[in-house]
Design a protein around this motif. Structure first.
Motif, short mmCIF file in Angstrom:
data_model
loop_
_atom_site.label_atom_id
_atom_site.label_comp_id
_atom_site.label_asym_id
_atom_site.label_seq_id
_atom_site.Cartn_x
_atom_site.Cartn_y
_atom_site.Cartn_z
N ILE A 85 20.49 39.35 -12.72
CA ILE A 85 20.50 39.99 -14.04
C ILE A 85 21.93 40.28 -14.46
O ILE A 85 22.33 40.04 -15.62
N PHE A 86 22.73 40.81 -13.53
CA PHE A 86 24.15 41.08 -13.80
C PHE A 86 24.85 39.81 -14.26
O PHE A 86 25.62 39.82 -15.24
N THR A 87 24.59 38.69 -13.58
CA THR A 87 25.23 37.43 -13.95
C THR A 87 24.83 36.98 -15.35
O THR A 87 25.66 36.54 -16.15
N SER A 88 23.55 37.11 -15.67
CA SER A 88 23.06 36.68 -16.98
C SER A 88 23.71 37.48 -18.11
O SER A 88 24.14 36.92 -19.12
N ILE A 89 23.78 38.79 -17.94
CA ILE A 89 24.31 39.64 -19.01
C ILE A 89 25.82 39.48 -19.12
O ILE A 89 26.37 39.34 -20.22
N ALA A 90 26.51 39.51 -17.97
CA ALA A 90 27.97 39.41 -18.01
C ALA A 90 28.44 38.07 -18.57
O ALA A 90 29.50 38.00 -19.20
N ALA A 91 27.65 37.01 -18.39
CA ALA A 91 28.05 35.70 -18.89
C ALA A 91 28.08 35.64 -20.41
O ALA A 91 28.79 34.82 -20.99
N THR B 232 31.52 35.38 -24.95
CA THR B 232 31.13 34.73 -26.20
C THR B 232 30.91 35.75 -27.31
O THR B 232 31.31 35.54 -28.47
N SER B 233 30.25 36.86 -26.97
CA SER B 233 29.97 37.89 -27.96
C SER B 233 31.26 38.52 -28.49
O SER B 233 31.44 38.71 -29.69
N LEU B 234 32.17 38.84 -27.57
CA LEU B 234 33.43 39.44 -27.99
C LEU B 234 34.26 38.45 -28.81
O LEU B 234 34.93 38.84 -29.78
N GLY C 251 36.40 36.58 -34.22
CA GLY C 251 36.52 35.52 -35.21
C GLY C 251 35.87 35.82 -36.54
O GLY C 251 35.99 35.03 -37.49
N GLY C 252 35.18 36.95 -36.68
CA GLY C 252 34.50 37.30 -37.92
C GLY C 252 35.41 38.01 -38.89
O GLY C 252 36.62 38.16 -38.67
N THR D 128 27.67 44.49 -32.98
CA THR D 128 28.22 44.21 -31.65
C THR D 128 27.95 42.79 -31.17
O THR D 128 28.74 42.24 -30.43
N ASN D 129 26.81 42.22 -31.57
CA ASN D 129 26.40 40.92 -31.07
C ASN D 129 26.23 40.89 -29.56
O ASN D 129 26.13 39.84 -28.95
#
Length: 431
Positions: free
Chosen positions: A191-197, A201-203, A208-209, A394-395
């Motif tokens: 779960i940690f890996t999925s969220i941290a990955a 991209t979100s940041l 870029g917005g 936040t995305n």
């Protein structure tokens, strides 16, 4: 801390466990980008780039690290196993057989784990069928003009369901391998890996917005503050002192020691947030099957789908508070703790053993859970509060609770590494 990292990798046994854990996490991430047979990968990438956020499947996509929207072999991620584990825990209240197995110790726990695996496969079949049906009907990417599953004959669909179900079984096996041969809890680390990955991209999308620099700085500051808050609260404990009376067994004397019962402020973890978000997604699912021009669909979209609406915020907060108390009452039973203390001659100073002890523990748990539920609701509502107060989206998947999961799993893993270091060195990982 850097020297502690060096000592961890200089210790052969611990180095082998750390490298094994990293290897399994890498395999999990690679599988998140392998498309399921029957899926047009180019069309999927085009749809992901052009589609808006799908709040309905956001919970599942969180625990798959974005693999759900990629329709990969690990599209379901760890979500079926989490759901199965929660269901088995809840069934302990309803089914006496499950409660008896839980009290049997290691053998009973192994049996419950086996039931959890069977239920995980069943849920994986159900969820994979739902995801594939959603993708076929265009509900996964409503704004995408191309088809992600060009050939939808029965053989292809069965192959996709079998592949996604097998992927879930493989993810479950990888998590258990980490628990047995690696460092930390395997399912939590996946779960940690999925969220941290998804964080980089979100940041990057924030930077870029419009007003990207300002929003990026605000987002980083909020993440730092939330991480500090989560670390402070998750490390906090209410320690209830317990003393054990001395007793003679044969010629030997036992007891006479003092210890304590550690009670965390947030005993329910992130489970209440998952429950609340899942239930609030149901009206949005019903609205997608209705007429877009009807009044009830418009009302649901305005009040129960928009996270910035006052009704959504109120319901979300109330559900988190309710499920905090509900899940805590399942995981911590004051009567059972009081009976065990009485059985082994333990008592809380100033409190009589038996029923008064159970009432005192219930009183303490109620007070602490009240503060913990408000803290959890605040963390979960941070993205919404930023949207309303600062105009910053936040995305980040699943909002502030994703940081809660990442920090909690990180702290627990570091503690396990520290405990193994202290077996070989007097100076541990944390000073």
């Amino acid at each position: 801390m850097l020297s502690a990292f060096g000592r961890a990798f200089r210790t052969p046994d611990l180095r082998r466990k750390l490298l094994f854990t990293i290897a399994i996490m890498s395999i999990f991430r690679v599988g998140s980008f392998i498309p399921t047979p029957g899926v047009d990968y180019g069309n999927v990438q085009q749809c992901v780039a052009s589609s808006e956020e799908n709040t309905l499947l956001g919970v599942v996509d969180l625990f798959s690290g974005g693999a759900l929207l990629q329709l990969s072999i690990f599209a379901l991620g760890i979500m079926p196993y989490i759901t199965a584990s929660i269901i088995i825990q809840l069934l302990r209240v309803v089914i006496p057989r499950f409660e008896a197995l839980h009290k049997e110790g290691q053998s009973g726990t192994a049996k419950l784990t086996q039931y959890t695996r069977y239920l995980t496969i069943g849920l994986a079949i159900l969820q994979s069928t739902t995801v594939i049906t959603t993708a076929r009907q265009g509900m996964l990417f409503p704004q995408c003009p191309v088809e992600v599953i060009p050939n939808d004959d029965i053989v292809t669909l069965i192959l996709m369901i079998v592949t996604m179900t097998a992927g879930t079984g493989l993810v479950m096996w990888l998590g258990e391998l980490i628990t047995e041969r690696g460092v930390g809890n395997g399912m939590s680390l996946l779960i940690f890996t999925s969220i941290a990955a998804s964080f980089p991209t979100s940041l990057w999308s924030i930077a870029g917005g419009p007003d990207g620099v300002r929003n990026f700085i605000l987002m980083v500051l909020v993440i730092v503050l939330v991480v500090g808050l989560v670390v402070f609260v998750e490390q906090s404990q209410r320690r209830i002192p317990v003393q054990y009376a001395k007793r003679m067994v044969g010629r030997r004397m036992y007891g006479g020691t003092s210890t304590y019962i550690p009670i965390k402020i947030n005993m329910a973890g992130v489970i209440p947030v998952i429950f609340a978000a899942s239930i609030l997604a149901i009206p949005g699912l019903a609205a997608q099957f209705g007429d877009p021009t009807s009044d009830w669909v418009a009302w649901i979209s305005r009040n129960l789908v928009d996270p910035a609406s006052p009704l959504y915020i109120g319901l979300y907060t109330l559900m988190i508070i309710f499920f905090c108390f509900f899940y805590t009452s399942i995981t911590f039973n004051p009567d059972e703790v009081a009976d065990n203390m009485k059985k082994y001659g333990g008592f809380i100073p100033g409190i009589r053993a038996g029923r008064p002890t159970a009432e005192y523990l219930d009183y303490v748990i109620t007070r602490i859970t009240s503060a913990g539920s408000l803290y959890l609701a605040l963390v979960a509502l941070i993205p919404t509060l930023m949207l309303v107060l600062l105009g910053v989206t936040t995305n980040l998947p699943f909002g502030g609770s994703s940081i809660l999961i990442v920090v909690g799993v990180g702290l627990e893993t570091v503690k396990q590494i520290d405990s193994q270091l202290q077996q070989r060195h007097y100076e541990g990982f944390l000073r």
